[in-house]
Design an enzyme around this catalytic site. Sequence first.
Site, PDB file in Angstrom:
ATOM      1  N   ASP A   1      -5.659  -5.417  -5.492  1.00 37.94           N
ATOM      2  CA  ASP A   1      -5.213  -3.936  -5.144  1.00 37.94           C
ATOM      3  C   ASP A   1      -4.055  -3.679  -5.492  1.00 37.94           C
ATOM      4  OD1 ASP A   1      -6.947  -5.620  -3.268  1.00 37.94           O
ATOM      5  OD2 ASP A   1      -7.035  -3.836  -1.810  1.00 37.94           O
TER       6      ASP A   1
ATOM      7  N   ASP B   1       0.850  -1.338  -0.060  1.00 40.54           N
ATOM      8  CA  ASP B   1       0.039  -0.075   0.112  1.00 40.54           C
ATOM      9  C   ASP B   1       0.688   1.289  -0.153  1.00 40.54           C
ATOM     10  OD1 ASP B   1      -2.652  -1.116   0.099  1.00 40.54           O
ATOM     11  OD2 ASP B   1      -2.219  -1.992   2.016  1.00 40.54           O
TER      12      ASP B   1
END
Length: 390
Positions: free
Chosen positions: A162, A102
């Site tokens: 993601d 992330d």
Amino acid sequence: MMQNRQNMLQITRAEAEAGLKVCTGQIWRNLSSYTKQFPTSASKASFYGVCDNSEWTSAFWTGQLWLACEFCGNAAIGKAALAQCISFREWLRKRIATDSHDLGFLYTLSCVAGYKLTGSEKLKETALLAADSLRSMFREKGEFIQSFDRPDCREEYRTIIDCLMNIPLLYWASEITGDSGYRETAVRHYRTTRKLLLRGDGSAAQAALFDIDTGEVIKCFTRQGYSDDSAWARGQAWAIYGAALSYGYTGMEECREMFRQAAAYYMEHLPQDMVPYFDLCITEGDEWPRDSSAAAIAACGMLEMAKHLEAEEAEKYRVCAGRIVKSLYDGYMVRDYRESNGLLLHGTYCCSTPGNVIPEDNGRDECCLFGDYFFMEALTRLQRDWKPYW
């Protein structure tokens, strides 16, 4: 189902501008609470709490600040965004929470955006350091970026859909530095993702677990959707937008084809108002929550890819995105600050079901920080010619 939507209205530019005014007003009201600290990842009873810069979602708030600053030119909002970027630099200096893919979300929407808007060399340097950390998480055995930097942990030797939204940080780093290694890492990860997580029918699995010794795939699965063989709506939206961004950087036809497949499946599995339930296997039923964040993400992806398509095909996706955002604007946008301190209602962070491993609901039918950001990005794309942060 699509035929029934032919008469649905698209959002107008005037409505997009009105929506941005509402969002910017809400951000201004929230600024005193969220300058040195950040909103929580999801709201509770429609109101965000306060947390330190410790969540994977933190930069979605900073990204909202940059969008608001671009829209209204408020110097105080821009100053707050810059102050938050300093905290992201401290994260890297102290090696706090740098063990996650992330990093792409965190540093693209804070420091890359800030560099593009201000020209700050310090922000560029910080974002490049984050890109180095992300690049170091690439695993030769399996050819993927590991979700968490735990190369010796068998249970964590995996990647998730993601990450298609995190690798633009590597593409950007390659363009800025001239080092093709960043781009090559991103492309290799993209190809592994497409091969393993995009199913033949265009639906996306969430994650792939690899054998730590051989790099062979053990299984593909879904943790946040309804079941392993269903299509988690936000994961499908990540696939749509991630493929579009990879195409923009590489021009690889395989990215455009992945986008078409993922977008077709997504559009074919929407309820009447074009805002999905948390999983695309569900098209009706009040017992399941919607995920407005997935709708906003998918709309942004369609608008991004439309820039790279011939006129007729591009128009198809622009129209679809315009209808999605119109539905969000009419039925999901927060208009009364007494109702919520977020921007977009009826999102879902996690939803517990009999078919997945999430033990309990988290952010079910709430505002989600990423949903707020992507809703504002979609409005921005529809209001003017915008240069993306990605």
